[in-house]
Design a protein around this motif. Structure first.
Motif, PDB file in Angstrom:
ATOM      1  N   TRP A 143      -2.847  10.450  -2.899  1.00 37.52           N
ATOM      2  CA  TRP A 143      -2.504   9.229  -2.155  1.00 37.52           C
ATOM      3  C   TRP A 143      -1.404   8.435  -2.850  1.00 37.52           C
ATOM      4  CZ3 TRP A 143      -3.920   9.357   2.611  1.00 37.52           C
ATOM      5  CH2 TRP A 143      -5.034  10.129   2.951  1.00 37.52           C
TER       6      TRP A 143
ATOM      7  N   VAL B 112      10.797   4.172   3.748  1.00 45.66           N
ATOM      8  CA  VAL B 112      11.141   2.757   3.918  1.00 45.66           C
ATOM      9  C   VAL B 112      12.563   2.503   3.416  1.00 45.66           C
ATOM     10  CG1 VAL B 112      10.618   0.410   3.116  1.00 45.66           C
ATOM     11  CG2 VAL B 112       8.767   1.905   3.861  1.00 45.66           C
TER      12      VAL B 112
ATOM     13  N   VAL C 146      15.140   3.670   5.858  1.00 45.76           N
ATOM     14  CA  VAL C 146      15.251   2.733   6.974  1.00 45.76           C
ATOM     15  C   VAL C 146      16.060   1.500   6.558  1.00 45.76           C
ATOM     16  CG1 VAL C 146      13.950   1.199   8.508  1.00 45.76           C
ATOM     17  CG2 VAL C 146      13.117   3.511   8.073  1.00 45.76           C
TER      18      VAL C 146
ATOM     19  N   GLU D  17      -2.737   5.050  -9.051  1.00 44.50           N
ATOM     20  CA  GLU D  17      -3.538   5.908  -8.183  1.00 44.50           C
ATOM     21  C   GLU D  17      -3.124   7.349  -8.425  1.00 44.50           C
ATOM     22  OE1 GLU D  17      -6.043   5.174  -6.065  1.00 44.50           O
ATOM     23  OE2 GLU D  17      -6.181   7.276  -5.525  1.00 44.50           O
TER      24      GLU D  17
ATOM     25  N   MET E 275       2.764   1.789  -8.109  1.00 45.97           N
ATOM     26  CA  MET E 275       1.478   1.935  -7.432  1.00 45.97           C
ATOM     27  C   MET E 275       0.936   3.350  -7.606  1.00 45.97           C
ATOM     28  SD  MET E 275       2.143  -0.349  -4.057  1.00 45.97           S
ATOM     29  CE  MET E 275       0.472  -0.379  -3.456  1.00 45.97           C
TER      30      MET E 275
ATOM     31  N   ALA F  59       6.125   7.341   1.324  1.00 46.49           N
ATOM     32  CA  ALA F  59       6.325   6.242   2.276  1.00 46.49           C
ATOM     33  C   ALA F  59       7.422   5.312   1.775  1.00 46.49           C
ATOM     34  CB  ALA F  59       5.015   5.470   2.478  1.00 46.49           C
ATOM     35  N   GLY F  60       7.457   5.091   0.456  1.00 43.53           N
ATOM     36  CA  GLY F  60       8.512   4.259  -0.128  1.00 43.53           C
ATOM     37  C   GLY F  60       9.896   4.839   0.137  1.00 43.53           C
TER      38      GLY F  60
ATOM     39  N   THR G  57      23.003 -13.905   3.595  1.00 42.55           N
ATOM     40  CA  THR G  57      21.624 -14.024   3.100  1.00 42.55           C
ATOM     41  C   THR G  57      20.829 -12.764   3.410  1.00 42.55           C
ATOM     42  OG1 THR G  57      21.824 -16.329   3.762  1.00 42.55           O
ATOM     43  CG2 THR G  57      19.667 -15.594   3.021  1.00 42.55           C
ATOM     44  N   ILE G  58      20.900 -12.336   4.675  1.00 39.33           N
ATOM     45  CA  ILE G  58      20.140 -11.162   5.101  1.00 39.33           C
ATOM     46  C   ILE G  58      20.620  -9.924   4.347  1.00 39.33           C
ATOM     47  CG2 ILE G  58      19.598  -9.705   7.093  1.00 39.33           C
ATOM     48  CD1 ILE G  58      19.918 -12.206   8.831  1.00 39.33           C
TER      49      ILE G  58
ATOM     50  N   ALA H  26       8.584  -0.082  -6.894  1.00 45.84           N
ATOM     51  CA  ALA H  26       7.287  -0.679  -6.543  1.00 45.84           C
ATOM     52  C   ALA H  26       6.298   0.414  -6.150  1.00 45.84           C
ATOM     53  CB  ALA H  26       7.459  -1.678  -5.411  1.00 45.84           C
ATOM     54  N   ALA H  27       6.748   1.336  -5.306  1.00 48.04           N
ATOM     55  CA  ALA H  27       5.880   2.441  -4.895  1.00 48.04           C
ATOM     56  C   ALA H  27       5.526   3.312  -6.097  1.00 48.04           C
ATOM     57  CB  ALA H  27       6.568   3.276  -3.812  1.00 48.04           C
TER      58      ALA H  27
ATOM     59  N   LEU I  41       1.690  10.120  -1.739  1.00 44.40           N
ATOM     60  CA  LEU I  41       2.007   9.766  -0.360  1.00 44.40           C
ATOM     61  C   LEU I  41       2.609   8.351  -0.286  1.00 44.40           C
ATOM     62  CD1 LEU I  41       1.754  11.372   2.227  1.00 44.40           C
ATOM     63  CD2 LEU I  41      -0.378  10.194   2.718  1.00 44.40           C
ATOM     64  N   THR I  42       2.157   7.470  -1.171  1.00 48.86           N
ATOM     65  CA  THR I  42       2.706   6.120  -1.218  1.00 48.86           C
ATOM     66  C   THR I  42       4.187   6.153  -1.588  1.00 48.86           C
ATOM     67  OG1 THR I  42       0.543   5.260  -1.861  1.00 48.86           O
ATOM     68  CG2 THR I  42       2.428   3.834  -2.255  1.00 48.86           C
TER      69      THR I  42
ATOM     70  N   THR J 199      -3.808  10.277  -7.592  1.00 49.38           N
ATOM     71  CA  THR J 199      -4.267  11.301  -6.660  1.00 49.38           C
ATOM     72  C   THR J 199      -3.129  11.590  -5.682  1.00 49.38           C
ATOM     73  OG1 THR J 199      -5.077   9.708  -5.054  1.00 49.38           O
ATOM     74  CG2 THR J 199      -6.625  10.410  -6.740  1.00 49.38           C
TER      75      THR J 199
ATOM     76  N   CYS K 195      12.252  -1.302  -3.689  1.00 52.65           N
ATOM     77  CA  CYS K 195      11.340  -0.502  -2.875  1.00 52.65           C
ATOM     78  C   CYS K 195      10.703   0.679  -3.615  1.00 52.65           C
ATOM     79  CB  CYS K 195      12.139  -0.017  -1.663  1.00 52.65           C
ATOM     80  SG  CYS K 195      11.250   1.047  -0.588  1.00 52.65           S
TER      81      CYS K 195
END
Lengths: 153, 119
Positions: free
Chosen positions: B94, B105, B108, B90, B86, B101-102, B67-68, B82-83, B97-98, B92, B79
């Motif tokens: 930012w 993530v 990781v 936006e 977004m 960050a994606g 499952t995990i 989705a970023a 930067l999103t 700009t 992941c």
């Protein structure tokens, strides 16, 4: 027509026309993204753990679930926008900060109470310390958002 | 789990993060080339999702539970897109930067996938 975005008064006048203040512009979008990631992480993690092996560490799994709910509410508030949502998010961010600091200290002081990790264990070390950095950043952002809607910051 | 694929996806995700981070540093929104980059990274994550499901179907078992493992496979696939969406809303620095960050993530998540599989 040229719009003078730099002028605070122009922004203020426009702000009054808008029914709802946006909280997801600029740095806000990054916050929403990180909160969204934490929602998925905390909720799915606790859902799996509670449904499969709740008896192993009920306290830890319950705390993870609570964290997930708090993250979910903050994400919703940020996306929704407006003054009420901003205040609600601010309160939740404060609660989140208290939660992550409290649970973080608790996991270090009494590891035996936590046979398995929570989202907030060791101040969120398993999540690159995002759980402890996020509420601080969010509080700064939400306080700044108030400055924009009222008098120029 | 193909270790080479996991490493390739992680490296690509980090490269995307650096690239979009650089765009944010230069005060630029995400552009067509960034979206092509996101497409490549997403494709790698999709290949990994398929490979993972095939390996499960063959009867191989992840160390920390199926499952995990599947949840992380789906998460790692969703992941970056989705970023990306977004960052479309936006336009700009930012938004850039999103996406950065994606990418972090996703890297990781790849490390976690490796752990979950028990590599």
């Amino acid at each position: 027509m040229t719009v003078t975005d730099d002028e605070p008064r122009a922004g203020q006048a426009r702000q009054q026309q808008q029914p709802r203040q946006k909280l997801i512009t600029g740095p806000g979008i990054l916050l929403v993204w990180l909160y969204g990631v934490m929602v998925v992480g905390a909720v799915s993690r606790s859902a799996v753990q509670i449904s499969t092996d709740f008896g192993k560490a009920p306290l830890a799994y319950t705390l993870s679930a609570i964290a997930g709910v708090v993250y979910g509410f903050i994400t919703y508030s940020l996306v929704r926008g407006g003054e009420t949502a901003r205040k609600a998010a601010l309160v939740c961010c404060a609660a989140e900060l208290v939660g992550v600091l409290g649970v973080g200290a608790w996991t270090l002081a009494e590891p035996s109470a936590f046979p398995d990790a929570t989202v907030w264990s060791d101040f969120g070390m398993g999540y690159l310390f995002i759980p402890v950095l996020l509420p601080v950043t969010a509080v700064f952002w939400l306080r700044r958002a108030r400055g924009q809607s009222g008098e120029p910051a | 789990m193909l270790v080479a694929l996991t490493v390739a996806t992680s490296v690509a995700a980090l490269a995307l993060a650096a690239w979009c981070g650089f765009a944010a540093y230069r005060d630029q929104p995400t552009k067509d080339w960034h979206f092509i980059g996101m497409g490549v990274v997403t494709l790698l994550a999709l290949v990994q999702l398929i490979v993972g499901v095939v390996q499960l179907a063959r009867g191989e078992d992840p160390e920390q539970g199926t499952t995990i493992f599947v949840a992380y496979l789906i998460g790692s696939f969703a992941c970056v897109p989705a970023a990306g969406f977004m960052s479309l809303g936006e336009r700009t620095r930012w938004g850039s930067l999103t996406v950065a960050a994606g990418g972090v993530v996703l890297a990781v998540l790849e490390v976690r996938l490796y752990d979950i599989w028990g590599g």
